[in-house]
Structures are given as structure tokens and as C-alpha cells.
Write a protein that holds these residues in place. Structure first.
Motif, mmCIF file in Angstrom:
data_model
loop_
_atom_site.group_PDB
_atom_site.id
_atom_site.type_symbol
_atom_site.label_atom_id
_atom_site.label_comp_id
_atom_site.label_asym_id
_atom_site.label_seq_id
_atom_site.Cartn_x
_atom_site.Cartn_y
_atom_site.Cartn_z
ATOM 1 N N ALA A 1 0.846 -1.192 0.000
ATOM 2 C CA ALA A 1 0.000 0.000 0.000
ATOM 3 C C ALA A 1 0.880 1.240 0.000
ATOM 4 O O ALA A 1 2.012 1.223 0.490
ATOM 5 C CB ALA A 1 -0.934 0.005 1.204
ATOM 6 N N GLU A 2 0.335 2.314 -0.569
ATOM 7 C CA GLU A 2 1.038 3.596 -0.586
ATOM 8 C C GLU A 2 0.033 4.709 -0.378
ATOM 9 O O GLU A 2 -1.081 4.665 -0.901
ATOM 10 C CB GLU A 2 1.767 3.804 -1.914
ATOM 11 C CG GLU A 2 2.491 5.151 -2.010
ATOM 12 C CD GLU A 2 3.159 5.387 -3.351
ATOM 13 O OE1 GLU A 2 3.670 6.506 -3.565
ATOM 14 O OE2 GLU A 2 3.170 4.467 -4.190
ATOM 15 N N ILE A 3 0.440 5.724 0.386
ATOM 16 C CA ILE A 3 -0.384 6.909 0.598
ATOM 17 C C ILE A 3 0.520 8.134 0.509
ATOM 18 O O ILE A 3 1.654 8.112 0.985
ATOM 19 C CB ILE A 3 -1.114 6.846 1.956
ATOM 20 C CG1 ILE A 3 -2.043 8.050 2.108
ATOM 21 C CG2 ILE A 3 -0.141 6.741 3.117
ATOM 22 C CD1 ILE A 3 -2.966 7.949 3.317
ATOM 23 N N LEU A 4 0.025 9.174 -0.162
ATOM 24 C CA LEU A 4 0.810 10.405 -0.259
ATOM 25 C C LEU A 4 -0.085 11.625 -0.093
ATOM 26 O O LEU A 4 -1.287 11.582 -0.370
ATOM 27 C CB LEU A 4 1.585 10.483 -1.571
ATOM 28 C CG LEU A 4 0.877 10.703 -2.910
ATOM 29 C CD1 LEU A 4 0.429 12.150 -3.117
ATOM 30 C CD2 LEU A 4 1.785 10.293 -4.054
ATOM 31 N N THR A 5 0.539 12.700 0.356
ATOM 32 C CA THR A 5 -0.135 13.991 0.445
ATOM 33 C C THR A 5 0.839 15.068 -0.014
ATOM 34 O O THR A 5 2.044 14.988 0.259
ATOM 35 C CB THR A 5 -0.626 14.266 1.868
ATOM 36 O OG1 THR A 5 -1.271 15.543 1.922
ATOM 37 C CG2 THR A 5 0.513 14.263 2.864
ATOM 38 N N PHE A 6 0.313 16.068 -0.719
ATOM 39 C CA PHE A 6 1.161 17.079 -1.362
ATOM 40 C C PHE A 6 0.495 18.440 -1.240
ATOM 41 O O PHE A 6 -0.743 18.549 -1.312
ATOM 42 C CB PHE A 6 1.345 16.726 -2.830
ATOM 43 C CG PHE A 6 1.930 17.829 -3.679
ATOM 44 C CD1 PHE A 6 3.288 17.893 -3.928
ATOM 45 C CD2 PHE A 6 1.113 18.802 -4.250
ATOM 46 C CE1 PHE A 6 3.821 18.905 -4.717
ATOM 47 C CE2 PHE A 6 1.632 19.811 -5.040
ATOM 48 C CZ PHE A 6 2.993 19.863 -5.277
ATOM 49 N N LYS A 7 1.320 19.490 -1.088
ATOM 50 C CA LYS A 7 0.800 20.854 -1.159
ATOM 51 C C LYS A 7 1.865 21.780 -1.733
ATOM 52 O O LYS A 7 3.060 21.582 -1.545
ATOM 53 C CB LYS A 7 0.351 21.358 0.214
ATOM 54 C CG LYS A 7 1.458 21.517 1.241
ATOM 55 C CD LYS A 7 0.900 22.111 2.530
ATOM 56 C CE LYS A 7 2.012 22.370 3.546
ATOM 57 N NZ LYS A 7 1.484 22.991 4.782
ATOM 58 N N GLN A 8 1.408 22.779 -2.474
ATOM 59 C CA GLN A 8 2.290 23.766 -3.115
ATOM 60 C C GLN A 8 1.667 25.141 -2.977
ATOM 61 O O GLN A 8 0.522 25.357 -3.405
ATOM 62 C CB GLN A 8 2.485 23.432 -4.594
ATOM 63 C CG GLN A 8 3.083 24.557 -5.430
ATOM 64 C CD GLN A 8 4.592 24.529 -5.471
ATOM 65 O OE1 GLN A 8 5.185 23.503 -5.722
ATOM 66 N NE2 GLN A 8 5.220 25.681 -5.244
ATOM 67 N N ASP A 9 2.397 26.084 -2.373
ATOM 68 C CA ASP A 9 1.926 27.463 -2.310
ATOM 69 C C ASP A 9 2.008 28.084 -3.699
ATOM 70 O O ASP A 9 3.008 27.941 -4.407
ATOM 71 C CB ASP A 9 2.788 28.271 -1.341
ATOM 72 C CG ASP A 9 2.579 27.861 0.108
ATOM 73 O OD1 ASP A 9 1.565 27.187 0.388
ATOM 74 O OD2 ASP A 9 3.425 28.193 0.953
ATOM 75 N N VAL A 10 0.943 28.775 -4.102
ATOM 76 C CA VAL A 10 0.872 29.408 -5.411
ATOM 77 C C VAL A 10 0.534 30.886 -5.223
ATOM 78 O O VAL A 10 0.070 31.303 -4.153
ATOM 79 C CB VAL A 10 -0.180 28.723 -6.309
ATOM 80 C CG1 VAL A 10 0.238 27.285 -6.606
ATOM 81 C CG2 VAL A 10 -1.553 28.743 -5.667
ATOM 82 N N PRO A 11 0.763 31.732 -6.264
ATOM 83 C CA PRO A 11 0.483 33.160 -6.145
ATOM 84 C C PRO A 11 -0.955 33.440 -5.723
ATOM 85 O O PRO A 11 -1.878 32.697 -6.065
ATOM 86 C CB PRO A 11 0.762 33.681 -7.556
ATOM 87 C CG PRO A 11 1.739 32.728 -8.133
ATOM 88 C CD PRO A 11 1.368 31.397 -7.569
ATOM 89 N N GLY A 12 -1.132 34.514 -4.985
ATOM 90 C CA GLY A 12 -2.459 34.888 -4.515
ATOM 91 C C GLY A 12 -2.745 34.419 -3.110
ATOM 92 O O GLY A 12 -3.869 34.564 -2.612
ATOM 93 N N GLY A 13 -1.719 33.812 -2.471
ATOM 94 C CA GLY A 13 -1.896 33.370 -1.097
ATOM 95 C C GLY A 13 -2.677 32.084 -0.948
ATOM 96 O O GLY A 13 -3.175 31.784 0.144
ATOM 97 N N THR A 14 -2.813 31.303 -2.012
ATOM 98 C CA THR A 14 -3.543 30.040 -1.937
ATOM 99 C C THR A 14 -2.561 28.867 -1.980
ATOM 100 O O THR A 14 -1.378 29.023 -2.306
ATOM 101 C CB THR A 14 -4.551 29.907 -3.086
ATOM 102 O OG1 THR A 14 -3.845 29.961 -4.337
ATOM 103 C CG2 THR A 14 -5.571 31.039 -3.029
ATOM 104 N N THR A 15 -3.076 27.699 -1.686
ATOM 105 C CA THR A 15 -2.260 26.487 -1.667
ATOM 106 C C THR A 15 -2.939 25.406 -2.501
ATOM 107 O O THR A 15 -4.119 25.110 -2.310
ATOM 108 C CB THR A 15 -2.069 25.978 -0.231
ATOM 109 O OG1 THR A 15 -1.426 26.989 0.551
ATOM 110 C CG2 THR A 15 -1.201 24.715 -0.220
ATOM 111 N N ALA A 16 -2.192 24.833 -3.446
ATOM 112 C CA ALA A 16 -2.705 23.728 -4.254
ATOM 113 C C ALA A 16 -2.373 22.422 -3.549
ATOM 114 O O ALA A 16 -1.264 22.241 -3.029
ATOM 115 C CB ALA A 16 -2.086 23.759 -5.644
#
Length: 372
Positions: A262-277
Motif C-alpha cells: 500500500a502507498e499513501i501520499l499527500t502534497f501541497k504547493q503554495d501558489v500566487p495569490g496566497g492560496t495552496t494547491a
């Protein structure tokens, strides 16, 4: 007559030492020379055929390597030359040639299917002393269940999670094994798939492998840094921001013939405008030897591209896939695989040949591997 007998005897006496010397002094083979020097040379050839019921070549982002429709393809020719002693200095060079090499190039080389079909996938020097090993150069990521080299997987196609993590890093990595059950990792690198850094910040790499019982292996890895806004197979963009990835992989050997993972991942990237993808995903694997020379692999997967950052599709698109792979292993050098895969999304994102879109995608693959 006596002279003839004497001459024959003398000739035989002189020839005997020469023959014995020739038998003793044999030219070593290349394999013997390499073994004596501690250098290993291994490789493989991966060729196959891919078919899809949609125009997958218009949307190659949904697949990592098998984005061809009704086409034979030379995926990879891999070659690895290594000298990695338990103590002292060593090194490794890993080359990938073929269609897949176009996808895994590191910045600033052209990527996303437009680069050359030759890639220096890994090249690093190493130093080992006791439980500590340090490598420096270019090397593959710690994250993920599946790997670039076709021989390291039991499926033909790569998972969506494999396409959502980095391929390689350039920097320095240290591993320390205080016991047979734990290995710790730490390092600094340029970021995701960057031979030269696209910005001035570095990415921190941490990880650990646990083997609490013989049958169970758990690997956790994390990447944290201010990185360029890229996903694997694309050029870094002008977008800069905090990028974090956490990935956990587990494998359990049920018996000599069965293992599950099994594999589990989580990801986040700050983008312009103060939001996070953000995106996250989960994959499960089941492998069973049906007979001495036959193996079956079942993979199920879920991927939530919450902000449309990875696949560049509508926000909130969720993806599911199921894969069945059957393998025939006639000997240690040859493996033949056939695979059926079904993908589904909650939005119509797969393009058909007439320009219409669909929520489903069906693919079929054949693969032949030769290892040397």
C-alpha cells in the motif's frame, strides 16, 4: 631410426612445459575481471505495445510512460555500472535510453516528451563506513512504490501516484542503519527533477525504513522546500512557493507466493495569490505467483487532484484506476507481461478521437523484458 626416436622424445619434452604453461595462463573473461574489481554491470531491454480507447496522445499527462495509442514502442534500455563496497569509496552510473527517457529528464534539459531519448538517470559517488553511507550527485527519489526501471515493477503502466512524485534529485544524501531493522535518511537537493536549481532555495529530504518483523517493510519519506511550480515531466515555471510531499509505503509478505502493498501520499504547493494547491492519493497492490512461472498483479488506486494542479483539469476532479497484469517468467532473464487497465474520473477529462470527452479510459498493453 634411433635419431628419429631421439628427436621425437626431445620435441615432446620441450612441448610439455609449454602446453602446461598455456593451460595455466588463461586470459580472464570480462566477467571475471569485473568480479575481481568489484564492478557490476547490469542492464535490461523493455519493448512493448500500447492501445487505448481514447485519444490518449492528446492528454499524455494522464499517463507517465505509456501515452501511446495503437503503437509499438521501445520504452527503455537500461544500463547500470556500479562499484559499491561496504567500506570506502564507490560510485554508480545508470543510463536510460528509449521513449521513457524523454519524460524523466531533469531541468534544464527539455522535458515532457520533447527531449532526447537518452538520459543519465543516476550518477553519483559514494562513501561507506560502517552503518553510514553518503552519496553525492544525481539519484532517484526515496518516495513511491514504483520506480523508473521497468524491472523494478510488476505492472506495465505506472500508477498515478508514481507520476505525482519526483523522479530524481541532485544533491547529497546520507543513510544510517543503526540496526538491521531501521535505516534513516537525510539530505539536501535542488528540488524536484532539477539537475541545476531553478531557484536558490534547497529542498530537505528526510526518510526512514522500518523492518519490525521479517515480513513487513515500511518506508516513510518527506520532501520540504521552496520549489519551482513543476510536476514531473514538465519544465519549472516562474511560480515559486513552499512545496511539501509526504509519502508512506508498506509491503507485507504473506507467504512465498503472495505479498500485498500500500502507498499513501499527500502534497501541497503554495501558489500566487496566497492560496495552496493540494492533492493526495492512495494505492494498493496484490501480487501472487499462480505457478512457478506465472504471476498476477492487481493494483487499485485513488487520486484526488483537489485544485487541478497535477493534471491541469477541473478543480476537485477525483480519479480511480484498476489494473490487472499477468506475467510469464520462463527464466531469470526473460519476462513477458500483458495488462488491462481501467481509469475513471468524476469529470469528463479523457478526450476521444472525435474531440468529445469521457469520464472513462480503457488501455491494453504488452511488454517484453530481457535482463542481462
Amino acid at each position: 631410426m634411433k635419431k628419429l626416436l631421439v628427436a621425437s622424445a626431445v620435441s615432446a619434452a620441450l612441448a610439455a612445459p609449454a602446453t602446461a604453461l598455456a593451460q595455466q595462463v588463461r586470459v580472464p573473461t570480462l566477467s571475471q575481471v569485473l568480479d575481481a574489481s568489484g564492478i557490476s554491470v547490469t542492464g535490461y531491454i523493455d519493448a512493448g505495445y500500447n492501445w487505448a480507447n481514447r485519444d490518449i496522445e492528446q492528454t499524455p499527462q494522464f499517463r507517465v510512460f505509456d501515452a501511446q495509442n495503437n503503437s509499438f514502442v521501445l520504452h527503455q534500455v537500461g544500463l547500470t555500472i556500479a562499484k559499491q563496497p561496504k567500506e570506502g569509496f564507490g560510485g554508480l552510473v545508470n543510463l536510460t535510453v528509449g521513449k521513457d527517457a524523454q519524460v524523466i529528464h531533469s531541468f534544464p534539459e527539455t522535458t515532457n516528451g520533447l527531449g532526447s531519448m537518452f538520459d543519465i538517470t543516476q550518477a553519483y559517488g559514494s562513501y561507506s563506513s560502517g552503518a553510514l553511507t553518503v552519496i553525492g550527485g544525481k539519484y532517484t527519489t526515496l518516495a513511491g512504490t514504483e520506480v523508473i526501471a521497468s524491472t523494478g515493477n510488476t505492472t506495465i503502466s505506472r500508477s498515478m501516484l508514481f507520476g505525482a512524485i519526483p523522479f530524481t534529485h541532485t544533491g547529497v544524501r546520507a543513510s544510517y542503519a543503526p540496526s538491521d531493522t531501521i535505516t534513516l535518511y537525510g539530505g539536501l537537493n535542488n528540488g524536484w527533477d532539477q539537475l541545476t536549481d531553478a531557484n536558490r532555495q534547497k529542498t530537505l529530504e528526510i526518510g526512514a525504513t522500518f523492518n519490525p518483523v521479517k515480513a513487513l517493510t515500511i518506508t516513510a519519506s518527506g520532501y520540504f522546500g521552496n520549489d519551482a511550480g513543476t510536476t514531473p515531466g514538465t519544465q519549472p515555471s516562474a511560480v515559486q512557493g513552499e512545496r511539501d510531499l509526504i509519502d508512506v509505503v508498506a509491503n507485507f509478505i504473506v507467504s512465498n507466493d503472495v505479498n500485498i502493498g500500500a502507498e499513501i501520499l499527500t502534497f501541497k504547493q503554495d501558489v500566487p495569490g496566497g492560496t495552496t494547491a493540494k492533492y493526495d492519493g492512495l494505492a494498493g497492490y496484490f501480487n501472487i505467483m499462480l505457478a512457478k512461472q506465472y504471476r498476477a498483479t492487481v493494483r487499485g488506486e485513488y487520486f484526488n487532484d483537489k485544485n487541478g494542479f497535477h493534471f491541469s483539469t477541473p478543480t476537485g476532479t477525483k480519479y480511480y484506476e484498476g489494473t490487472l497484469t499477468l506475467s510469464y517468467l520462463p527464466n531469470s532473464s526473460v519476462e513477458l507481461r500483458t495488462e488491462v487497465r481501467y481509469d475513471k474520473a468524476n469529470n469528463a477529462v479523457y478526450i476521444d478521437s472525435d474531440g468529445s470527452t469521457s469520464k472513462t479510459l480503457m488501455t491494453f498493453g504488452l511488454e517484453g523484458l530481457y535482463k542481462f
